[in-house]
Scaffold this motif. Structure first.
Motif, PDB file in Angstrom:
ATOM      1  N   UNK A   6       0.856  -1.184   0.000  1.00 12.02           N
ATOM      2  CA  UNK A   6       0.000   0.000   0.000  1.00 12.02           C
ATOM      3  C   UNK A   6       0.893   1.235   0.000  1.00 12.02           C
ATOM      4  N   UNK A   7       0.277   2.401  -0.138  1.00  8.21           N
ATOM      5  CA  UNK A   7       1.069   3.630  -0.272  1.00  8.21           C
ATOM      6  C   UNK A   7       1.899   3.936   0.969  1.00  8.21           C
ATOM      7  N   UNK A   8       1.557   3.355   2.116  1.00 14.47           N
ATOM      8  CA  UNK A   8       2.391   3.523   3.311  1.00 14.47           C
ATOM      9  C   UNK A   8       3.754   2.859   3.145  1.00 14.47           C
ATOM     10  N   UNK A   9       3.856   1.938   2.207  1.00 13.63           N
ATOM     11  CA  UNK A   9       5.119   1.231   1.941  1.00 13.63           C
ATOM     12  C   UNK A   9       6.001   1.960   0.940  1.00 13.63           C
ATOM     13  N   UNK A  43       4.121   4.072  -7.462  1.00 12.23           N
ATOM     14  CA  UNK A  43       2.755   4.294  -6.956  1.00 12.23           C
ATOM     15  C   UNK A  43       1.741   3.563  -7.820  1.00 12.23           C
ATOM     16  N   UNK A  44       1.900   3.678  -9.138  1.00  8.64           N
ATOM     17  CA  UNK A  44       0.990   2.990 -10.058  1.00  8.64           C
ATOM     18  C   UNK A  44       1.091   1.481  -9.886  1.00  8.64           C
ATOM     19  N   UNK A  45       2.318   0.981  -9.747  1.00 12.21           N
ATOM     20  CA  UNK A  45       2.504  -0.456  -9.534  1.00 12.21           C
ATOM     21  C   UNK A  45       1.843  -0.910  -8.241  1.00 12.21           C
ATOM     22  N   UNK A  48      -1.862  -1.154  -8.820  1.00 12.32           N
ATOM     23  CA  UNK A  48      -2.280  -2.133  -9.819  1.00 12.32           C
ATOM     24  C   UNK A  48      -1.943  -3.577  -9.443  1.00 12.32           C
ATOM     25  N   UNK A  49      -1.010  -3.787  -8.542  1.00 10.77           N
ATOM     26  CA  UNK A  49      -0.651  -5.165  -8.191  1.00 10.77           C
ATOM     27  C   UNK A  49       0.703  -5.267  -7.532  1.00 10.77           C
ATOM     28  N   UNK A  50       1.018  -4.296  -6.690  1.00 15.21           N
ATOM     29  CA  UNK A  50       2.283  -4.319  -5.976  1.00 15.21           C
ATOM     30  C   UNK A  50       2.204  -5.200  -4.738  1.00 15.21           C
ATOM     31  N   UNK A  51       3.289  -5.921  -4.492  1.00 18.26           N
ATOM     32  CA  UNK A  51       3.373  -6.793  -3.327  1.00 18.26           C
ATOM     33  C   UNK A  51       4.702  -6.562  -2.626  1.00 18.26           C
ATOM     34  N   UNK A  52       4.681  -6.684  -1.321  1.00 18.29           N
ATOM     35  CA  UNK A  52       5.919  -6.608  -0.546  1.00 18.29           C
ATOM     36  C   UNK A  52       6.128  -7.924   0.173  1.00 18.29           C
ATOM     37  N   UNK A  61      11.292  -6.553   0.550  1.00 18.06           N
ATOM     38  CA  UNK A  61      11.284  -6.762  -0.886  1.00 18.06           C
ATOM     39  C   UNK A  61      10.023  -6.219  -1.517  1.00 18.06           C
ATOM     40  N   UNK A  62      10.067  -6.066  -2.832  1.00 19.08           N
ATOM     41  CA  UNK A  62       8.935  -5.544  -3.591  1.00 19.08           C
ATOM     42  C   UNK A  62       8.894  -6.198  -4.955  1.00 19.08           C
TER      43      UNK A  62
END
Length: 167
Positions: A6-9, A43-45, A48-52, A61-62
């Motif tokens: 999320x954007x907090x990351x 931010x877009x990633x 749309x489907x970003x994972x940590x 990791x990201x």
């Protein structure tokens, strides 16, 4: 454990990516050297489907799991991709401070488990030809080389080695 970013990351993800860019530059790898990924693309990633990948509340990791078609993968100079129902791993990176702790392997195992649970048939990814550590990691994880694709690299089209793994 792997979870949706999320954007907090964002700041920690950006830090990991910027430190990785420096390593690439120092190792002569012309990947991520033309301004992307940047904060806006990350931010877009994330949306749309970003994972940590995190341990003990620390983001280590990201990656961006692209589940929609990527136009760069339409034409491959080599073998065609042969499996449907796939996603593409982009921006896979781990905190350079934690190298050699098998974070990448743990993260990747969770990505693969996510793919299986969600009925994907294959995983695709690409990397720069000079990114030998990633190429070794890809080989170790039983991906098959499919050929060369061309990706938009801000300034110019750039070659990337494309791989696929059947699940």
């Amino acid at each position: 454990m792997m979870r949706r970013a999320d954007l907090n990351d964002l700041e920690k993800i950006y830090q990991i990516i910027e430190e990785t860019k420096i390593i690439f530059k120092n190792e002569g790898i012309d990947q991520w050297q033309n301004g992307t990924p940047n904060k806006e693309s990350i931010k877009e990633n994330i949306k749309d489907g970003g994972y940590v990948y995190e341990e003990n509340g620390l983001v280590l990791g990201f990656c961006y799991l692209q589940k929609s078609e990527d136009k760069n993968y339409r034409n491959v100079d080599g073998d065609d991709f042969i499996y449907d129902d796939y996603f593409i791993i982009h921006r896979f990176c781990v905190d350079p401070e934690r190298r050699r702790e098998h974070i990448a392997t743990k993260f990747f195992n969770e990505i693969e488990e996510y793919a299986k649970v969600n009925n994907f048939k294959s995983i695709r990814l690409d990397t720069h030809k000079d990114n030998i550590p990633m190429r070794n990691f890809i080989k170790k994880n039983n991906f098959e080389y499919r050929g060369i694709i061309m990706v938009d690299d801000v300034i110019k089209k750039a070659e990337r080695m494309a791989f696929e793994k059947k699940l």
